[in-house]
Design a protein around this motif. Structure first.
Motif, PDB file in Angstrom:
ATOM      1  N   VAL A 188      25.724  58.642-101.776  1.00  0.00           N
ATOM      2  CA  VAL A 188      26.291  60.134-102.179  1.00  0.00           C
ATOM      3  C   VAL A 188      24.740  60.647-101.546  1.00  0.00           C
ATOM      4  O   VAL A 188      23.424  60.445-102.263  1.00  0.00           O
ATOM      5  N   SER A 189      25.011  61.157-100.336  1.00  0.00           N
ATOM      6  CA  SER A 189      23.830  62.295-100.034  1.00  0.00           C
ATOM      7  C   SER A 189      24.042  63.717 -99.580  1.00  0.00           C
ATOM      8  O   SER A 189      25.700  63.810 -98.962  1.00  0.00           O
ATOM      9  N   LEU A 190      23.921  64.550-100.728  1.00  0.00           N
ATOM     10  CA  LEU A 190      24.197  66.364 -99.746  1.00  0.00           C
ATOM     11  C   LEU A 190      22.957  67.459 -99.785  1.00  0.00           C
ATOM     12  O   LEU A 190      22.203  66.789 -99.979  1.00  0.00           O
ATOM     13  N   THR A 191      23.489  67.948 -98.742  1.00  0.00           N
ATOM     14  CA  THR A 191      22.085  68.633 -97.938  1.00  0.00           C
ATOM     15  C   THR A 191      22.433  70.283 -99.149  1.00  0.00           C
ATOM     16  O   THR A 191      23.410  70.706 -98.556  1.00  0.00           O
ATOM     17  N   PHE A 192      21.619  70.843 -98.906  1.00  0.00           N
ATOM     18  CA  PHE A 192      21.748  72.434 -99.886  1.00  0.00           C
ATOM     19  C   PHE A 192      20.759  73.348 -98.734  1.00  0.00           C
ATOM     20  O   PHE A 192      19.835  73.301 -98.932  1.00  0.00           O
ATOM     21  N   PRO A 193      21.308  73.994 -97.788  1.00  0.00           N
ATOM     22  CA  PRO A 193      20.453  74.917 -97.387  1.00  0.00           C
ATOM     23  C   PRO A 193      20.098  75.948 -97.711  1.00  0.00           C
ATOM     24  O   PRO A 193      18.796  76.373 -96.995  1.00  0.00           O
ATOM     25  N   ASP A 194      19.871  76.904 -98.797  1.00  0.00           N
ATOM     26  CA  ASP A 194      19.764  77.853 -99.789  1.00  0.00           C
ATOM     27  C   ASP A 194      18.798  77.117-100.387  1.00  0.00           C
ATOM     28  O   ASP A 194      18.203  78.856-101.811  1.00  0.00           O
ATOM     29  N   PHE A 196      30.809  67.929-106.937  1.00  0.00           N
ATOM     30  CA  PHE A 196      31.232  67.951-106.214  1.00  0.00           C
ATOM     31  C   PHE A 196      31.821  69.509-106.404  1.00  0.00           C
ATOM     32  O   PHE A 196      31.354  70.657-104.984  1.00  0.00           O
ATOM     33  N   ILE A 197      32.366  70.336-107.293  1.00  0.00           N
ATOM     34  CA  ILE A 197      32.593  70.898-107.189  1.00  0.00           C
ATOM     35  C   ILE A 197      31.863  72.662-107.433  1.00  0.00           C
ATOM     36  O   ILE A 197      31.199  73.596-106.628  1.00  0.00           O
ATOM     37  N   LYS A 198      30.540  71.534-108.148  1.00  0.00           N
ATOM     38  CA  LYS A 198      29.734  72.736-109.006  1.00  0.00           C
ATOM     39  C   LYS A 198      29.251  72.737-107.569  1.00  0.00           C
ATOM     40  O   LYS A 198      28.261  73.704-106.618  1.00  0.00           O
ATOM     41  N   ALA A 199      28.427  71.358-106.953  1.00  0.00           N
ATOM     42  CA  ALA A 199      27.480  71.267-105.568  1.00  0.00           C
ATOM     43  C   ALA A 199      28.277  72.082-104.702  1.00  0.00           C
ATOM     44  O   ALA A 199      27.040  73.251-103.905  1.00  0.00           O
ATOM     45  N   ARG A 200      29.717  72.284-103.774  1.00  0.00           N
ATOM     46  CA  ARG A 200      29.821  73.277-103.389  1.00  0.00           C
ATOM     47  C   ARG A 200      29.725  74.921-104.056  1.00  0.00           C
ATOM     48  O   ARG A 200      29.641  76.084-102.653  1.00  0.00           O
ATOM     49  N   LYS A 201      29.336  75.132-104.933  1.00  0.00           N
ATOM     50  CA  LYS A 201      29.101  76.006-105.853  1.00  0.00           C
ATOM     51  C   LYS A 201      27.958  77.170-105.148  1.00  0.00           C
ATOM     52  O   LYS A 201      27.127  78.123-104.597  1.00  0.00           O
ATOM     53  N   ARG A 240      26.437  75.914-102.021  1.00  0.00           N
ATOM     54  CA  ARG A 240      26.741  75.823-100.412  1.00  0.00           C
ATOM     55  C   ARG A 240      26.253  73.897-100.123  1.00  0.00           C
ATOM     56  O   ARG A 240      25.998  74.037 -99.220  1.00  0.00           O
ATOM     57  N   GLY A 241      26.900  72.770-101.030  1.00  0.00           N
ATOM     58  CA  GLY A 241      26.041  71.975-100.967  1.00  0.00           C
ATOM     59  C   GLY A 241      27.263  70.825-100.043  1.00  0.00           C
ATOM     60  O   GLY A 241      28.675  71.248-100.527  1.00  0.00           O
ATOM     61  N   HIS A 242      26.749  70.386 -98.860  1.00  0.00           N
ATOM     62  CA  HIS A 242      27.701  69.656 -97.847  1.00  0.00           C
ATOM     63  C   HIS A 242      27.461  67.880 -97.729  1.00  0.00           C
ATOM     64  O   HIS A 242      26.076  67.778 -97.300  1.00  0.00           O
ATOM     65  N   LEU A 243      27.827  67.469 -97.958  1.00  0.00           N
ATOM     66  CA  LEU A 243      28.206  66.230 -97.988  1.00  0.00           C
ATOM     67  C   LEU A 243      27.824  65.816 -96.345  1.00  0.00           C
ATOM     68  O   LEU A 243      28.288  66.177 -95.746  1.00  0.00           O
ATOM     69  N   THR A 244      26.386  64.635 -96.160  1.00  0.00           N
ATOM     70  CA  THR A 244      25.919  63.964 -95.002  1.00  0.00           C
ATOM     71  C   THR A 244      26.391  62.815 -95.020  1.00  0.00           C
ATOM     72  O   THR A 244      26.308  62.359 -94.336  1.00  0.00           O
ATOM     73  N   ARG A 245      26.483  61.951 -96.205  1.00  0.00           N
ATOM     74  CA  ARG A 245      27.145  61.049 -96.323  1.00  0.00           C
ATOM     75  C   ARG A 245      28.284  61.049 -96.817  1.00  0.00           C
ATOM     76  O   ARG A 245      27.041  61.179 -98.152  1.00  0.00           O
ATOM     77  N   LEU A 246      28.994  60.136 -97.651  1.00  0.00           N
ATOM     78  CA  LEU A 246      29.770  59.310 -98.572  1.00  0.00           C
ATOM     79  C   LEU A 246      30.063  58.005 -98.733  1.00  0.00           C
ATOM     80  O   LEU A 246      30.928  57.717 -97.603  1.00  0.00           O
ATOM     81  N   ASP A 247      29.554  56.986 -99.454  1.00  0.00           N
ATOM     82  CA  ASP A 247      30.126  55.547 -99.575  1.00  0.00           C
ATOM     83  C   ASP A 247      31.190  55.571-100.664  1.00  0.00           C
ATOM     84  O   ASP A 247      30.883  55.299-101.274  1.00  0.00           O
ATOM     85  N   HIS A 254      30.404  60.048 -92.594  1.00  0.00           N
ATOM     86  CA  HIS A 254      29.099  61.142 -92.247  1.00  0.00           C
ATOM     87  C   HIS A 254      29.507  62.492 -92.156  1.00  0.00           C
ATOM     88  O   HIS A 254      30.967  62.181 -91.387  1.00  0.00           O
ATOM     89  N   GLN A 255      28.805  63.150 -92.859  1.00  0.00           N
ATOM     90  CA  GLN A 255      29.340  64.584 -91.865  1.00  0.00           C
ATOM     91  C   GLN A 255      30.276  65.182 -92.676  1.00  0.00           C
ATOM     92  O   GLN A 255      31.089  65.176 -93.387  1.00  0.00           O
ATOM     93  N   ASN A 256      30.750  65.402 -91.437  1.00  0.00           N
ATOM     94  CA  ASN A 256      32.582  66.181 -91.293  1.00  0.00           C
ATOM     95  C   ASN A 256      33.731  65.305 -91.950  1.00  0.00           C
ATOM     96  O   ASN A 256      34.568  65.453 -92.849  1.00  0.00           O
ATOM     97  N   ARG A 257      33.462  63.808 -91.551  1.00  0.00           N
ATOM     98  CA  ARG A 257      33.996  62.545 -91.725  1.00  0.00           C
ATOM     99  C   ARG A 257      34.329  62.234 -93.393  1.00  0.00           C
ATOM    100  O   ARG A 257      35.333  62.456 -94.497  1.00  0.00           O
ATOM    101  N   ALA A 258      33.170  62.695 -94.876  1.00  0.00           N
ATOM    102  CA  ALA A 258      32.551  62.418 -95.532  1.00  0.00           C
ATOM    103  C   ALA A 258      33.182  64.272 -95.995  1.00  0.00           C
ATOM    104  O   ALA A 258      33.756  64.785 -97.032  1.00  0.00           O
ATOM    105  N   GLU A 259      33.411  65.730 -95.795  1.00  0.00           N
ATOM    106  CA  GLU A 259      33.514  66.456 -95.855  1.00  0.00           C
ATOM    107  C   GLU A 259      35.186  66.576 -96.023  1.00  0.00           C
ATOM    108  O   GLU A 259      36.161  66.651 -96.925  1.00  0.00           O
ATOM    109  N   GLN A 260      35.547  65.726 -94.806  1.00  0.00           N
ATOM    110  CA  GLN A 260      37.367  65.933 -95.260  1.00  0.00           C
ATOM    111  C   GLN A 260      37.544  65.485 -96.398  1.00  0.00           C
ATOM    112  O   GLN A 260      39.035  65.238 -97.194  1.00  0.00           O
ATOM    113  N   VAL A 261      36.851  64.042 -96.718  1.00  0.00           N
ATOM    114  CA  VAL A 261      38.077  63.576 -98.501  1.00  0.00           C
ATOM    115  C   VAL A 261      38.066  64.395 -99.428  1.00  0.00           C
ATOM    116  O   VAL A 261      38.422  63.978 -99.896  1.00  0.00           O
ATOM    117  N   LEU A 262      36.735  64.773 -99.571  1.00  0.00           N
ATOM    118  CA  LEU A 262      36.239  66.100-100.218  1.00  0.00           C
ATOM    119  C   LEU A 262      37.354  66.694-100.386  1.00  0.00           C
ATOM    120  O   LEU A 262      38.216  67.531-101.286  1.00  0.00           O
TER     121      LEU A 262
END
Length: 399
Positions: free
Chosen positions: A48-54, A143-148, A150-157, A236-244
């Motif tokens: 699991v990897s997540l990017t937090f821009p803020d 993951f709900i907390k991470a989205r609060k 603004r966490g965005h998945l960059t990879r999910l295996d 990766h990226q949007n494909r991982a976010e699609q799963v969430l």
């Protein structure tokens, strides 16, 4: 089997010889009769990897993952365009990368640039699942907390663990070599060998399907596992976010995952003609005219009934212990037998540990890795008797 399932021996014989197709009705009866089959396949997160821009790295540690900051080792890095890294126990299993504060040459003020990525490797996910347990959280909660933030998945295996040995990687490799498979991506690659273990990759980022011999892979590293084979979906990226998005909307992580696998990859019992591999209806034609590989058909069928599990594990020095036992102990035995043991003990007592080694010792010996002391007390979590596996969700009709 015929007696257990309630079928005639002649029907079972026809199924075994291929004279009769294996139906979903037969598979339902088999799983109802042998429920341990459904328990032989399970789903886990493996990277699991997540990017937090803020956020800064410290904010991710303190607020998002809520781990004890003193268990992390901070040092510089130039990886992934970041300049600073925080590694849990000094090791790159759970680590965070961000930007080191700099001094503005004009104002002489300290400036902190935001933007952080959290990385949980395969081992890191198991370690982090212990932190989730301590905080009385599930992966979905996290993951709900991470989205609060603004966490965005960059990879999910997502890993499908075959603990029964339903698949045979030699058979999978032969099927690829003989063109007895269909995939939406025409890209594939075979690595390894029968002795060390095969790995077969299908597709390229942002979506890769990987099948490999997990037991042989771990054995080569001196580790043991009850997983025979593993099929991974690397997104990766949007494909991982699609799963969430799908998971949050319909509460169907297991179903959605196995449907993705079924849709993108299929194995057959005989070669597929080139003319069947083209066109929008290619998959339909293949399924209507060519028998599936029984083991793959069974895996995808059982996948709908599998459980999504957590397997929390504490930080350990097991790899160091194994290395010492295998590579150092014989030499120590010589020193002991020749009268040098007291010197070795004295040297151990005087040895100075590096920052990384000190973090590893602290993380291994501490009772909790998170800040959730009150949560632990409130939820009466007994870590002396914690379960090996925790079920997050189950597939349809799961036992």
């Amino acid at each position: 089997m015929a007696k257990d399932i309630g079928m005639t021996r002649q029907t079972i014989n026809r199924l075994e010889t291929g004279e009769q197709n294996i139906s979903e009705k037969f598979l339902d009866k088999m799983v109802a009769t042998y429920p341990e089959l459904a328990e032989s396949v399970e789903l886990q997160f493996d990277w699991v990897s997540l990017t937090f821009p803020d956020a800064t790295g410290k904010q991710v540690i303190d607020d998002v993952i809520a781990l004890k900051s003193d268990l992390f080792l901070e040092h510089g890095t130039s990886q992934n365009f970041y300049t600073r890294e925080f590694a849990y126990a000094g090791e790159k299993n759970i680590y965070i990368q961000d930007f080191e504060p700099i001094t503005n040459p004009e104002t002489q003020e300290i400036e902190q640039r935001t933007g952080t990525t959290l990385y949980l490797t395969g081992k890191g996910t198991r370690l982090f699942e212990k932190a989730l347990l301590e905080q009385n959280m599930t992966w979905r909660d996290f993951f709900i907390k991470a989205r609060k933030y603004r966490g965005h998945l960059t990879r999910l295996d997502i890993a499908l663990n075959d603990k029964w040995g339903l698949l045979n990687m030699d058979e999978i490799v032969r099927a690829v070599q003989e063109k007895r498979f269909w995939t939406k991506s025409r890209s594939y690659a075979i690595h390894g060998n029968s002795d060390a273990g095969w790995t077969v990759n299908f597709g390229k980022a942002p979506f890769i399907i990987r099948a490999y011999d997990k037991q042989k892979e771990q054995s080569s590293k001196g580790n043991e596992t009850d997983i025979k084979n593993r099929v991974e979906l690397e997104l990766h990226q949007n494909r991982a976010e699609q799963v969430l998005d799908e998971w949050f909307a319909n509460d169907n992580l297991v179903e959605f995952t196995i449907d993705m696998l079924y849709t993108y990859l299929w194995f057959t019992d005989e070669p597929i003609a080139d003319d069947l591999l083209t066109g929008v209806k290619a998959r339909d034609k293949i399924e209507a005219t060519i028998k599936p590989m029984p083991s793959w058909q069974l895996l995808t069928f059982l996948g709908h009934k599998m459980k999504f599990v957590r397997e929390p594990k504490p930080q350990s020095v097991e790899s160091i212990k194994k290395w010492v036992e295998q590579s150092v102990v014989p030499s120590l035995a010589v020193l002991k037998k020749t009268g040098h043991w007291a010197e070795i003990i004295a040297a151990i007592e005087k040895a100075e540990l590096s920052d990384k080694q000190q973090k590893l010792v602290k993380a291994t010996t501490t009772s909790a890795m998170s800040q959730a002391t009150e949560s632990l007390k409130a939820n009466n979590i007994n870590f002396d008797k914690q379960r090996k596996v925790y079920i997050e969700t189950q597939g349809k009709e799961a036992i």
